[in-house]
Motif scaffolding. Structure first.
Motif: not given
Length: 164
Positions: A51-56, A32-38, A1-9
């Motif tokens: 992902v839960t609590n994925d952004r803030g 600042g802002n974060y958004k974690v995605t699978v 599995m690969v996680l990514e933050n803010n769409g930044d490879p």
């Protein structure tokens, strides 16, 4: 599995461990802002992770991001007696698969289903040339493993009186 933050490879974090609870930390400090995605779902076994609590907004260490994964399974079966073309099957009215060939033909829906999901296979489009009226056998249930027992039975086409 690969996680990514803010769409930044550049932030890609590969998770290779297995188990019920695996802690993870991105390599770069987030301000600042974060958004974690699978970015990439796990395979072998296939799973669907959310992902839960994925952004803030990070004002301190963020420790409440959670990734939950469930196994996913394939859904398929076989068609017997197919002579016509254009047979289209649907699972839960949305996921579709076209079946071509003659005689006994196997099929698998393109979208794996999560463990515990209900499935309901229907015929969206009956075959033509020659026309057949096919029926579904074992077309409903709950995903607990890979399913390959859905049956589609296509009886011999009936001849119209002018064709006899």
């Amino acid at each position: 599995m690969v996680l990514e933050n803010n769409g930044d490879p550049a932030t890609d974090l590969t998770i290779t461990a297995t188990g019920a609870s695996i802690p993870f930390t991105f390599k770069a400090t987030v301000t600042g802002n974060y958004k974690v995605t699978v970015k990439t779902q796990p395979s072998n076994p296939s799973q669907n992770c959310a992902v839960t609590n994925d952004r803030g907004t990070a004002t301190a260490n963020v420790t409440n991001v959670q990734v939950t994964c469930v196994p996913v399974f394939t859904l398929g079966g076989s068609v017997s007696g197919l002579q016509g073309t254009g047979l289209v099957l649907a699972n839960n009215l949305t996921d579709t698969v076209g079946v071509s060939g003659t005689g006994n033909v196997s099929f698998t829906f393109p979208t794996p289903q999560p463990s515990g999901a209900s499935y309901s296979v229907t015929i969206k489009t009956q075959p033509a040339n020659p026309p057949q009226i096919c029926v579904v056998v074992n077309g409903t249930g709950t995903m607990t493993s890979n399913i390959n027992t859905v049956g589609i039975v296509c009886p011999q086409p009936t001849l119209r009186s002018a064709e006899r």
